[in-house]
Every structure is written in structure tokens, then in C-alpha cells.
Design an enzyme around this catalytic site. Structure first.
Site, PDB file in Angstrom:
ATOM      1  N   ASP A 129      16.430  35.382   4.704  1.00  0.00           N
ATOM      2  CA  ASP A 129      15.374  34.971   5.295  1.00  0.00           C
ATOM      3  C   ASP A 129      14.943  33.330   4.736  1.00  0.00           C
ATOM      4  O   ASP A 129      13.744  32.918   5.024  1.00  0.00           O
ATOM      5  CB  ASP A 129      14.090  35.698   5.067  1.00  0.00           C
ATOM      6  N   LYS A 188      -5.202  -2.931   2.950  1.00  0.00           N
ATOM      7  CA  LYS A 188      -4.738  -1.938   3.983  1.00  0.00           C
ATOM      8  C   LYS A 188      -5.723  -0.743   4.042  1.00  0.00           C
ATOM      9  O   LYS A 188      -6.339  -0.430   2.983  1.00  0.00           O
ATOM     10  CB  LYS A 188      -3.386  -1.607   3.888  1.00  0.00           C
TER      11      LYS A 188
HETATM   12  C1  R5P Z   1       0.346   4.999  -1.007  1.00  0.00           C
HETATM   13  O1  R5P Z   1      -0.699   4.399  -1.648  1.00  0.00           O
HETATM   14  C2  R5P Z   1       1.708   4.731  -1.698  1.00  0.00           C
HETATM   15  O2  R5P Z   1       1.551   3.927  -2.796  1.00  0.00           O
HETATM   16  C3  R5P Z   1       2.766   4.306  -0.691  1.00  0.00           C
HETATM   17  O3  R5P Z   1       2.147   2.882  -0.491  1.00  0.00           O
HETATM   18  C4  R5P Z   1       2.624   4.947   0.725  1.00  0.00           C
HETATM   19  O4  R5P Z   1       2.852   6.391   0.367  1.00  0.00           O
HETATM   20  C5  R5P Z   1       4.084   4.848   1.330  1.00  0.00           C
HETATM   21  O5  R5P Z   1       3.965   5.584   2.304  1.00  0.00           O
HETATM   22  P1  R5P Z   1       4.432   5.168   4.142  1.00  0.00           P
HETATM   23  O6  R5P Z   1       5.986   4.502   3.622  1.00  0.00           O
HETATM   24  O7  R5P Z   1       4.688   6.408   4.760  1.00  0.00           O
HETATM   25  O8  R5P Z   1       3.579   4.232   4.454  1.00  0.00           O
END
Ligand code: R5P
Length: 319
Positions: A36, A199
Site C-alpha cells: 500500500d 513582489k
Molecule cells: C519565497 O519567498 C522563496 O524564497 C522563493 O522565492 C520561492 O519559494 C520560489 O518559489 P517559486 O519558484 O514557486 O516562485
């Protein structure tokens, strides 16, 4: 007390390389599986040994976490004298606090589980947040792969610049505010400026940009981050840099998870190359130039020092 290294599927090749560098004998460690899917590790006699369980929790994350916990428990019940969990990529570190009610603090849950399964010590590499240490009930060593990656980046920049050097025209870019300190560490090593992309995250795979802080126009840019998962963060930063008039040279990240459509996404965003480490096991993919630097030497150095009771400060993340 002898040093012994065991590993699960999350770090098999890396652990083999570390074992070879440390020079400790192989132990028989097999993780069997019930029909499983349930995992069942069986490890050689470890009574009285100083055991290092090397296991990253990259994809499939749940499977690798459970395997790590079962290996730790098997070592503890097998009479190991001391157990160190070496988790080069520590998943769940992004969940170090609750962003909304109804969420859990996943990082804390993982740390508690690792400690209660038997770890006396924890070693991680470039974790998403240094806040992990304060949540961990056993001593924790946060190593950094930045020097290894800087060497590789330096060589790559020399090649692509035709020997023009890496000075004034270069900018290291943090793709979000959380990576700003990391970018400063790269910039200090390369002797160049830093810029930060602002961002906000819309979902696990989508991010929204609000601008770039810093001078990027007509510069050669290098994006640095702790990890690349879906590539959404890097894709957005690459587009912002192109818009700002920069030429993207490379993306550098310690943990190159590159899940789902990350490779296509980065290729479409015209990322020329990714420089990363072997902290997680990845399938071979084409369509993107990925240079993988090994952290086996770093881990072997750390394990040797822990075994001899020496200080690891010079291998640590600096804050
Ligand atoms: C987030 O704050 C991390 O430092 C990375 O920038 C993030 O996890 C990257 O994830 P992804 O490639 O999915 O944007």
C-alpha cells in the site's frame, strides 16, 4: 564512537558522495515498502555509533519527510549514541508563521517531529528562514552553499564576459524582499551592487510584481534566491529586469527543486542558465541550462567537525 552515514531516497547520490569524502564505511540501510506504499526502513546495527541521517525533504515532500522520520526512529531504537539529522533542503521552512487564520506553522511541526523521532542535532543548508533555529529544541547548524555557488557563478561570468571581470556593470538581484540579505552576501563576494524586486504572491505558483528598487539599466544581472520551486518568482523577476533594461546572465539558487513546468517557464522567460546544488534529487530535464554544484564537500566538512567536536562557525549562514 564511529561516524556512520545513512540516507533515504531524498538524498541517495549526495549521501554517497558525502560518505566517500568522510571516508566512513557503508552501512546497509534499506527502505522497504508495503504494497500500500507504507515505508519500512531496515538498518544495520548502529549500537553506540555517531549517526548522520542525510535526507532532503524535496519532492515528493510528504514521502521524504516520513522516510526521514522513520530512519531517525530506526537509528534511535537501534541504539545509536548520537543522531544528527542532516536535511540539506529543509521543506516547510516557508511556513514559519501564519499569514492567515486557519493556517498551521508547518516549520515548527516539522522540527518537532524530527526531534521527537530521535534527532539530537540538526544540520540544514541555506534554509528559507533563519527563524528555524529559534523554533528548534535541539542544536541546529545552518550551513551555507553560497561560497560554492559564488565560485561557480564567478567562472560562469568570466566565460560569458570574455574575461571582462564582474565589477561595476554587474548587479545581484533579489527577486523579493526576503532574498535581500542573501543578495547582499553574493554582492559582497562579487564586489557589485544589489537591486530588489518587489513582489507579492497570488498563489503557490503565481506572483505579482510591484517594481524594482535599484539601478539595473544596461547592467548584467544575476538573480539569487534560496530556492526555485515552480519558477514563478524567477520568471516575474526576469521579466521585470528585461523591462528595466538589464541583461540576465544567470539565476543562482541553493535548492533547485524545479517542480511542475518550472523548466519551460524559465526557458520562456529567457533565463540563460540556472546554477544550483545537488541538495535535492531532480530528474534530468532538457530545455534549460542547469549547472549543478555539489555540496558534498560542505556536508562532509560539517560532519567531520561535528564528529570531532569542532566548531562549524565558518561554514554557517551569516546574518
Ligand atoms: C519565497 O519567498 C522563496 O524564497 C522563493 O522565492 C520561492 O519559494 C520560489 O518559489 P517559486 O519558484 O514557486 O516562485
Amino acid at each position: 564512537m564511529s561516524a556512520v552515514i545513512v540516507s533515504g531516497e531524498g538524498s541517495g547520490p549526495l549521501a554517497a558522495a558525502v560518505r566517500a569524502e568522510v571516508g566512513c564505511p557503508p552501512v546497509s540501510c534499506e527502505v522497504r515498502r508495503f504494497p500500500d506504499g507504507e515505508l519500512r526502513p531496515i538498518i544495520d546495527n548502529l549500537r553506540g555509533d555517531d549517526v548522520y541521517v542525510v535526507q532532503s525533504t524535496g519532492p515528493p515532500v510528504g514521502e521524504h519527510v516520513v522516510e526521514l522520520l522513520l530512519l531517525l526512529d530506526a537509528c534511535r531504537r537501534g541504539g545509536a549514541a548520537r543522531i544528527t539529522a542532516v536535511v540539506p533542503y529543509f521543506g516547510y521552512a516557508r511556513q514559519d508563521r501564519r499569514d492567515a487564520s486557519g493556517e498551521s506553522v508547518g516549520a515548527r511541526v516539522m522540527l518537532d517531529a524530527i526531534v521527537s523521532a530521535g534527532a539530537d542535532w540538526l544540520v540544514v543548508v541555506d534554509p528559507h528562514t533563519v527563524a528555524l533555529e529559534a523554533m528548534c529544541d535541539v542544536p541546529m547548524e545552518m550551513l551555507t552553499a553560497v561560497p560554492v555557488l559564488v565560485d561557480a557563478l564567478h567562472d560562469s561570468l568570466q566565460r560569458t564576459s570574455g574575461g571582462r571581470g564582474t565589477g561595476e556593470e554587474l548587479v545581484v538581484v533579489a527577486p523579493d524582499l526576503g532574498a535581500a540579505k542573501l543578495a547582499e552576501r553574493y554582492a559582497a563576494a562579487l564586489g557589485c551592487q544589489v537591486a530588489v524586486v518587489r513582489k507579492s504572491r497570488r498563489s503557490g505558483s503565481e506572483v505579482r510584481l510591484t517594481g524594482v528598487v535599484g539601478d539595473v539599466e544596461v547592467r548584467r544581472a544575476v538573480i539569487v534566491d534560496d530556492m526555485i520551486s515552480t519558477g514563478g518568482t524567477v520568471e516575474a523577476a526576469a521579466r521585470a529586469l528585461a523591462h528595466g533594461g538589464a541583461t540576465l546572465e544567470a539565476v543562482v539558487a541553493t535548492h533547485g527543486l524545479l517542480v511542475d513546468a518550472a523548466v519551460d517557464r524559465l526557458a520562456k522567460a529567457e533565463v540563460p542558465r540556472v546554477i544550483t546544488t545537488d541538495s535535492v534529487v531532480r530528474g534530468l530535464r532538457s530545455g534549460l541550462e542547469v549547472q549543478t554544484c555539489s555540496i558534498a564537500g560542505l556536508l562532509a566538512d560539517a560532519i567531520g567537525r561535528l564528529h570531532r567536536g569542532e566548531d562549524l562557525a565558518e561554514l554557517h549562514v551569516t546574518t
